[in-house]
Design a protein around this motif. Structure first.
Motif, PDB file in Angstrom:
ATOM      1  N   ASN A 157       0.713  -1.135  -0.009  1.00 41.23           N
ATOM      2  CA  ASN A 157       0.129   0.178  -0.186  1.00 41.23           C
ATOM      3  C   ASN A 157       0.960   1.272   0.137  1.00 41.23           C
ATOM      4  OD1 ASN A 157      -2.824  -1.186   0.151  1.00 41.23           O
ATOM      5  ND2 ASN A 157      -2.146  -1.857   2.174  1.00 41.23           N
ATOM      6  N   ASP A 158       1.928   1.422   0.535  1.00 39.22           N
ATOM      7  CA  ASP A 158       2.796   2.345   0.961  1.00 39.22           C
ATOM      8  C   ASP A 158       3.132   3.374  -0.434  1.00 39.22           C
ATOM      9  OD1 ASP A 158       2.335   1.580   3.436  1.00 39.22           O
ATOM     10  OD2 ASP A 158       4.406   1.397   3.905  1.00 39.22           O
ATOM     11  N   MET A 159       3.100   2.941  -1.593  1.00 39.99           N
ATOM     12  CA  MET A 159       3.632   3.406  -2.912  1.00 39.99           C
ATOM     13  C   MET A 159       2.233   3.865  -3.645  1.00 39.99           C
ATOM     14  SD  MET A 159       7.279   2.032  -3.803  1.00 39.99           S
ATOM     15  CE  MET A 159       8.570   1.816  -2.619  1.00 39.99           C
ATOM     16  N   LYS A 160       1.179   3.650  -3.167  1.00 42.91           N
ATOM     17  CA  LYS A 160       0.190   4.062  -3.790  1.00 42.91           C
ATOM     18  C   LYS A 160      -0.407   5.498  -3.744  1.00 42.91           C
ATOM     19  CE  LYS A 160      -1.991  -0.537  -3.563  1.00 42.91           C
ATOM     20  NZ  LYS A 160      -2.981  -1.551  -3.009  1.00 42.91           N
ATOM     21  N   GLY A 207       7.771  -0.947  -7.729  1.00 37.03           N
ATOM     22  CA  GLY A 207       6.868   0.122  -7.560  1.00 37.03           C
ATOM     23  C   GLY A 207       5.435  -0.191  -7.803  1.00 37.03           C
ATOM     24  N   HIS A 208       4.517   0.086  -6.849  1.00 32.02           N
ATOM     25  CA  HIS A 208       3.063  -0.087  -7.250  1.00 32.02           C
ATOM     26  C   HIS A 208       2.090   0.632  -6.373  1.00 32.02           C
ATOM     27  CE1 HIS A 208      -0.383  -3.054  -7.714  1.00 32.02           C
ATOM     28  NE2 HIS A 208      -0.724  -2.884  -6.356  1.00 32.02           N
ATOM     29  N   ALA A 209       1.434   1.488  -7.163  1.00 32.05           N
ATOM     30  CA  ALA A 209       1.258   1.706  -8.633  1.00 32.05           C
ATOM     31  C   ALA A 209       1.055   3.204  -8.790  1.00 32.05           C
ATOM     32  CB  ALA A 209       0.139   0.730  -8.870  1.00 32.05           C
ATOM     33  N   LEU A 210       1.499   3.673 -10.032  1.00 32.57           N
ATOM     34  CA  LEU A 210       1.336   5.248 -10.234  1.00 32.57           C
ATOM     35  C   LEU A 210       0.068   5.548 -10.751  1.00 32.57           C
ATOM     36  CD1 LEU A 210       4.477   5.319 -12.443  1.00 32.57           C
ATOM     37  CD2 LEU A 210       4.331   6.295  -9.974  1.00 32.57           C
ATOM     38  N   VAL A 211      -0.874   4.952 -11.337  1.00 29.56           N
ATOM     39  CA  VAL A 211      -2.143   5.328 -12.172  1.00 29.56           C
ATOM     40  C   VAL A 211      -2.971   3.930 -11.720  1.00 29.56           C
ATOM     41  CG1 VAL A 211      -3.579   6.137 -13.826  1.00 29.56           C
ATOM     42  CG2 VAL A 211      -1.192   6.957 -13.411  1.00 29.56           C
ATOM     43  N   TRP A 212      -4.117   4.460 -10.742  1.00 27.14           N
ATOM     44  CA  TRP A 212      -5.119   3.217 -10.480  1.00 27.14           C
ATOM     45  C   TRP A 212      -6.363   4.174 -10.217  1.00 27.14           C
ATOM     46  CZ3 TRP A 212      -5.203   0.236  -5.378  1.00 27.14           C
ATOM     47  CH2 TRP A 212      -6.064  -1.154  -5.590  1.00 27.14           C
ATOM     48  N   HIS A 213      -7.435   3.359 -10.432  1.00 24.17           N
ATOM     49  CA  HIS A 213      -8.765   4.111 -10.223  1.00 24.17           C
ATOM     50  C   HIS A 213      -8.945   3.870  -8.719  1.00 24.17           C
ATOM     51  CE1 HIS A 213      -9.554  -0.303 -10.470  1.00 24.17           C
ATOM     52  NE2 HIS A 213     -10.862  -0.235  -9.979  1.00 24.17           N
ATOM     53  N   ARG A 214      -8.564   3.089  -7.981  1.00 20.89           N
ATOM     54  CA  ARG A 214      -8.549   3.237  -6.599  1.00 20.89           C
ATOM     55  C   ARG A 214      -7.357   3.689  -5.894  1.00 20.89           C
ATOM     56  NH1 ARG A 214     -10.125  -2.932  -4.754  1.00 20.89           N
ATOM     57  NH2 ARG A 214     -10.446  -1.649  -2.725  1.00 20.89           N
ATOM     58  N   ASN A 232      -2.621   0.400 -13.461  1.00 27.22           N
ATOM     59  CA  ASN A 232      -3.084  -0.848 -12.791  1.00 27.22           C
ATOM     60  C   ASN A 232      -4.454  -0.995 -13.084  1.00 27.22           C
ATOM     61  OD1 ASN A 232      -2.390  -2.990 -10.801  1.00 27.22           O
ATOM     62  ND2 ASN A 232      -3.606  -1.983  -9.369  1.00 27.22           N
ATOM     63  N   GLU A 233      -4.779  -2.428 -13.589  1.00 23.59           N
ATOM     64  CA  GLU A 233      -6.256  -2.723 -13.622  1.00 23.59           C
ATOM     65  C   GLU A 233      -7.165  -1.511 -14.408  1.00 23.59           C
ATOM     66  OE1 GLU A 233      -7.620  -3.388  -9.544  1.00 23.59           O
ATOM     67  OE2 GLU A 233      -6.025  -4.895  -9.137  1.00 23.59           O
ATOM     68  N   ALA A 234      -6.591  -1.428 -15.686  1.00 22.22           N
ATOM     69  CA  ALA A 234      -7.806  -0.537 -16.478  1.00 22.22           C
ATOM     70  C   ALA A 234      -8.897  -1.023 -16.849  1.00 22.22           C
ATOM     71  CB  ALA A 234      -6.816   0.131 -17.583  1.00 22.22           C
ATOM     72  N   TYR A 235      -8.928  -2.522 -17.065  1.00 28.42           N
ATOM     73  CA  TYR A 235     -10.116  -3.065 -17.754  1.00 28.42           C
ATOM     74  C   TYR A 235     -10.891  -4.038 -16.767  1.00 28.42           C
ATOM     75  CZ  TYR A 235      -7.583  -2.103 -22.032  1.00 28.42           C
ATOM     76  OH  TYR A 235      -7.089  -1.510 -23.015  1.00 28.42           O
ATOM     77  N   TYR A 236     -12.170  -4.185 -17.152  1.00 27.24           N
ATOM     78  CA  TYR A 236     -13.052  -5.129 -16.578  1.00 27.24           C
ATOM     79  C   TYR A 236     -13.066  -6.236 -17.307  1.00 27.24           C
ATOM     80  CZ  TYR A 236     -16.035  -0.844 -14.753  1.00 27.24           C
ATOM     81  OH  TYR A 236     -16.344   0.276 -14.212  1.00 27.24           O
ATOM     82  N   ASP A 237     -13.458  -7.360 -16.366  1.00 29.16           N
ATOM     83  CA  ASP A 237     -13.421  -8.630 -16.968  1.00 29.16           C
ATOM     84  C   ASP A 237     -14.019  -8.810 -18.434  1.00 29.16           C
ATOM     85  OD1 ASP A 237     -12.323  -9.238 -14.508  1.00 29.16           O
ATOM     86  OD2 ASP A 237     -14.051 -10.314 -13.823  1.00 29.16           O
ATOM     87  N   ASP A 238     -14.959  -8.080 -18.911  1.00 28.46           N
ATOM     88  CA  ASP A 238     -15.398  -8.361 -20.007  1.00 28.46           C
ATOM     89  C   ASP A 238     -14.369  -7.977 -21.195  1.00 28.46           C
ATOM     90  OD1 ASP A 238     -15.893  -5.602 -20.103  1.00 28.46           O
ATOM     91  OD2 ASP A 238     -18.084  -5.757 -20.273  1.00 28.46           O
ATOM     92  N   GLY A 239     -13.434  -7.174 -20.979  1.00 23.05           N
ATOM     93  CA  GLY A 239     -12.484  -6.540 -21.696  1.00 23.05           C
ATOM     94  C   GLY A 239     -12.618  -5.168 -22.071  1.00 23.05           C
ATOM     95  N   THR A 240     -13.655  -4.359 -21.576  1.00 27.93           N
ATOM     96  CA  THR A 240     -13.941  -3.014 -21.810  1.00 27.93           C
ATOM     97  C   THR A 240     -13.058  -2.122 -20.732  1.00 27.93           C
ATOM     98  OG1 THR A 240     -15.818  -3.210 -20.421  1.00 27.93           O
ATOM     99  CG2 THR A 240     -16.281  -3.526 -22.729  1.00 27.93           C
TER     100      THR A 240
END
Length: 416
Positions: free
Chosen positions: A88-91, A132-139, A197-205
C-alpha cells in the motif's frame, strides 16, 4: 533458521515434483529418476531460502509496513525474497495525500517514518529490488483527486486530471530514481513500476463511468471518464519522461492487471493494448517494458488456463511478471471451506503452487522473466482472509506444504 536442506535419495524419486514432507501425499506429476540420476542428485543441496533456489527467477513478496512490528513477518521478508513490492505504501493516497504534498517518509528526524520502512528494508537487507506499485489506478486515490469531479467545471476536468497525473508521476519517479541506491556504481533499487493498474473490466472493456460496488466504492475510472483511453498512453509517456529526466535509464515500466487466467476477453484486451504501446518511444526509449499478471487464483483454477495466460503475455515479447501470486482455498462466494473437502483442497493448492512455478519456467524465456512476486507473507496477512489459507506460511509464520512445493517448483531450473 536452517538455510540449507539436503535432499536425500529417498526424496529424490520425486525431485521433479514437490519434495515430500511428513504427512504429505504424493504429487500426481511425480517423475521417476534413474539410479544414476538419483546418485548424482543425492549429493546436491537445495536451499530452503526462496531467493537462493533459482538464479534465473527473482522471487518477490508484497509486504505491509504495518506488519513490521511482528518479528517473524519482517524476518521472513528479509530472508526469503530478493524483490519487494509495497502492498500500500507507494499508492497515490499514501505518497500524495494532499495537493502539492508528497510523503516519502524522509523527514530527517531520526525516526523511521511509515513510507520509508519498505525501501529501508530493501536497502539494508541484501539491496533487494523494489517494484513500485502503482502510479495510476482507479482506486487508492486521495480525496482531493476524487473531489475534482465536484469542484472543477466539467470542461476543465480532463486538463486538471492530466496535470495531476503528470505531476504525481514526475515527483514520484524522480524521488525513487534518486534515493535508495545500491551496488557499484550505485543505481536505484526501485527498478520497475506498475504504471497503470487494472484499467480493464473482466469483459475486456475499459473502466470509465461511475460504477459503485456493493460497498459504495467507485470501480469505474476517473482517469478514463474525463481523459479518455489515451490516459493510459499518457501515463506511460510521463513515466518514461520522468525516468529520462532523472537519468534512470534502466527503469522498467509495466502494465498490471488480474483475470488473465479466467477471462479471454480481458486477456485479449490487455494484449492488444500493450502491443499498441510497445512500439511507442520517448527519447528513443520504449514507454512500456513489461506486463504483470497478478495471479490471484483459487485451488481449482485450471492449470491450462494459467498456462494460456502466461503464454499470451509471453508472446508480447515484453517482460513477464507474475506480480501478486496467492492461491485461495475458497470457492466463489464462499467464506469458509467445507471441512469434508479441506484436505483435498489443500492438496490441489500445494500442487498448483508447484505447477505455477513450473509453468512460468516452461513458457517464459530467461530474458523475459521479471520474476514471481507473492502477495504478502502469511495467512494472517492475506487479503483473501484467514479461511483462504492462501499463502506459503501459516498464521504463526510456519512453513506450509505450499512453501516446499513452490520451492521445489522453482528448483526445476527449466528453460523453454
Amino acid at each position: 533458521m536452517n538455510k540449507k536442506v539436503t535432499i536425500t535419495a529417498l526424496v529424490l524419486g520425486s525431485m521433479l515434483c514437490a519434495c515430500e514432507k511428513p504427512g504429505q501425499t504424493a504429487n500426481t506429476n511425480q517423475v521417476n529418476l534413474s539410479p544414476e540420476k538419483l546418485m548424482s542428485a543425492s549429493a546436491t543441496s537445495v536451499s530452503s531460502v526462496l531467493q537462493e533456489v533459482n538464479p534465473n527467477i527473482i522471487v518477490g513478496a508484497a509486504i505491509n509496513s504495518n506488519k513490521f512490528s511482528i518479528t517473524a513477518y519482517k524476518d521472513l521478508a528479509e530472508l526469503h525474497y530478493n524483490s519487494v513490492t509495497a502492498e500500500n505504501d507507494m499508492k497515490m493516497n499514501s505518497l500524495n495525500p494532499s495537493k502539492y504534498t508528497w510523503d516519502f517518509g524522509i523527514l530527517g528526524n531520526g525516526i523511521e517514518e511509515k513510507n520509508e520502512k519498505i525501501p529501508n528494508l530493501a536497502k539494508d537487507h541484501g539491496e533487494k529490488r523494489i517494484h513500485g506499485h502503482a502510479l495510476v489506478w482507479h482506486r487508492a486515490l486521495p480525496n482531493w483527486v476524487k473531489d475534482v469531479e465536484t469542484n472543477t467545471a466539467v470542461g476543465a476536468r480532463a486538463d486538471t486530471l492530466n496535470a495531476i497525473m503528470k505531476r504525481h508521476i514526475d515527483k514520484t519517479v524522480g524521488f525513487y530514481s534518486n534515493y535508495y541506491k545500491g551496488g557499484n556504481p550505485a543505481l536505484p533499487l526501485l527498478k520497475s513500476w506498475d504504471v497503470v493498474n487494472e484499467a480493464y473490466y473482466d469483459d475486456g472493456t475499459l473502466r470509465g463511468n461511475v460504477n459503485l460496488d456493493a460497498q459504495g466504492n467507485d470501480i469505474g475510472s476517473i482517469w478514463k471518464r474525463y481523459m479518455g483511453e489515451i490516459y493510459i498512453e499518457k501515463a506511460f509517456r510521463y513515466a518514461r519522461l520522468a525516468a529520462r529526466a532523472n537519468q534512470n535509464w534502466k527503469l522498467k515500466l509495466f502494465y498490471n492487471d488480474y483475470g488473465h487466467e479466467y477471462s479471454t476477453a480481458k486477456l485479449n484486451a490487455i494484449y492488444n493494448k500493450v502491443m499498441e504501446l510497445k512500439p511507442m518511444r520517448e527519447g528513443g526509449d520504449p514507454i512500456i517494458n513489461g506486463v504483470g499478471l497478478q495471479m490471484h487464483i483459487r485451488y481449482n483454477t485450471p492449470l491450462a488456463s494459467i498456462k494460456a495466460a502466461i503464454q499470451k503475455m509471453k508472446e508480447t515479447g515484453l517482460l513477464v511478471h507474475i506480480a501478486e501470486l496467492d492461491i485461495s482455498l475458497l470457492g466463489a462466494n464462499e467464506t469458509s471451506v467445507p471441512s469434508a473437502d479441506l484436505a483435498n483442497r489443500r492438496n490441489l493448492q500445494k500442487s498448483l503452487y508447484y505447477n505455477v512455478a513450473k509453468a512460468y519456467q516452461e513458457i517464459v524465456p530467461i530474458d523475459q522473466r521479471w520474476g514471481i512476486t507473492l502477495w504478502n507473507i502469511g495467512d494472517a496477512d492475506s487479503a483473501w482472509g484467514l479461511n483462504a489459507e492462501a499463502t506459503l506460511f501459516d498464521t504463526a509464520y510456519g512453513q506450509k506444504l505450499n512453501f516446499w512445493n513452490f520451492r521445489d517448483g522453482l528448483n526445476l531450473q527449466l528453460t523453454p
